[in-house]
Design a protein around this motif. Structure first.
Motif, PDB file in Angstrom:
ATOM      1  N   CYS A   8       0.909  -1.273  -0.084  1.00 11.45           N
ATOM      2  CA  CYS A   8       0.019  -0.021   0.110  1.00 11.45           C
ATOM      3  C   CYS A   8       0.906   1.368   0.028  1.00 11.45           C
ATOM      4  O   CYS A   8       1.879   1.245   0.652  1.00 11.45           O
ATOM      5  CB  CYS A   8      -0.941   0.054   0.977  1.00 11.45           C
ATOM      6  N   PRO A   9       0.563   2.144  -1.017  1.00  7.71           N
ATOM      7  CA  PRO A   9       1.639   3.388  -0.893  1.00  7.71           C
ATOM      8  C   PRO A   9       1.562   4.074   0.608  1.00  7.71           C
ATOM      9  O   PRO A   9       2.753   4.807   0.669  1.00  7.71           O
ATOM     10  CB  PRO A   9       0.697   4.328  -1.860  1.00  7.71           C
ATOM     11  N   GLN A  10       0.569   4.143   1.258  1.00  6.69           N
ATOM     12  CA  GLN A  10       0.635   5.019   2.668  1.00  6.69           C
ATOM     13  C   GLN A  10       1.750   4.049   3.388  1.00  6.69           C
ATOM     14  O   GLN A  10       2.387   4.739   4.271  1.00  6.69           O
ATOM     15  CB  GLN A  10      -0.542   4.765   3.176  1.00  6.69           C
ATOM     16  N   TYR A  11       1.542   2.805   3.631  1.00  8.38           N
ATOM     17  CA  TYR A  11       2.357   1.840   4.356  1.00  8.38           C
ATOM     18  C   TYR A  11       3.721   2.194   3.918  1.00  8.38           C
ATOM     19  O   TYR A  11       4.586   2.140   4.668  1.00  8.38           O
ATOM     20  CB  TYR A  11       1.736   0.378   4.175  1.00  8.38           C
ATOM     21  N   VAL A  16       9.252   4.628   5.825  1.00  3.25           N
ATOM     22  CA  VAL A  16      10.521   5.687   5.665  1.00  3.25           C
ATOM     23  C   VAL A  16      10.293   6.838   6.792  1.00  3.25           C
ATOM     24  O   VAL A  16      11.165   6.880   7.422  1.00  3.25           O
ATOM     25  CB  VAL A  16      10.328   6.200   4.361  1.00  3.25           C
ATOM     26  N   PHE A  17       9.282   7.558   6.862  1.00  3.79           N
ATOM     27  CA  PHE A  17       9.127   8.626   7.485  1.00  3.79           C
ATOM     28  C   PHE A  17       7.870   8.550   8.406  1.00  3.79           C
ATOM     29  O   PHE A  17       7.189   9.607   8.910  1.00  3.79           O
ATOM     30  CB  PHE A  17       9.273   9.855   6.795  1.00  3.79           C
TER      31      PHE A  17
END
Length: 138
Positions: A8-11, A16-17
């Protein structure tokens, strides 16, 4: 492809941040112009030195920052942003926009952030260009 629990893009971004210290270190580099370990320790949020060292190492491993020898102190280093790191600037500004709307932001910080946001994408892109000149020597 690396082995993640989710793609998932959010995960993936949060890998990373996704902790407060990492974004605050990036903020300190971008907004406050901090580049040395001791400078990060002086932030008002009072990050512990072991956490700072760990986060700087992770940011370097993820290609967000790189370190180089400090020409003034051969045993010390200077931290700089990579292009990948500079690309986080709009995310910091959107986080700040949300905080301005919903949180009790300090007046001085609110003025600084609002001036950037009022400038729209032109201002954001201009600051990113300035960061490139400083950190990437472009």
């Amino acid at each position: 492809m690396e082995n993640y629990k989710s793609h998932c893009p959010q995960y993936l971004a949060l890998q990373v941040f996704g902790d407060k210290w990492t974004l605050l270190i990036i903020r300190d580099i971008m907004i406050e112009g901090k580049r040395r370990f001791r400078e990060f320790l002086q932030s008002k949020e009072k990050i512990a030195s072991n956490i700072l060292a760990s986060r700087l190492q992770l940011l370097e491993q993820d290609g967000i920052i790189y370190r180089s020898k400090d020409p003034q102190h051969k045993q010390k280093v200077i931290y700089s942003l990579t292009e990948k790191g500079i690309d986080l600037f709009p995310i910091l500004m959107e986080n700040a926009r949300w905080s301005l709307k919903y949180k009790p932001v300090e007046k001085e910080d609110a003025i600084k952030v609002q001036a950037i946001l009022d400038g729209g994408w032109e201002k954001i892109l201009s600051i990113m260009d300035d960061l490139r000149k400083l950190h990437l020597k472009q």
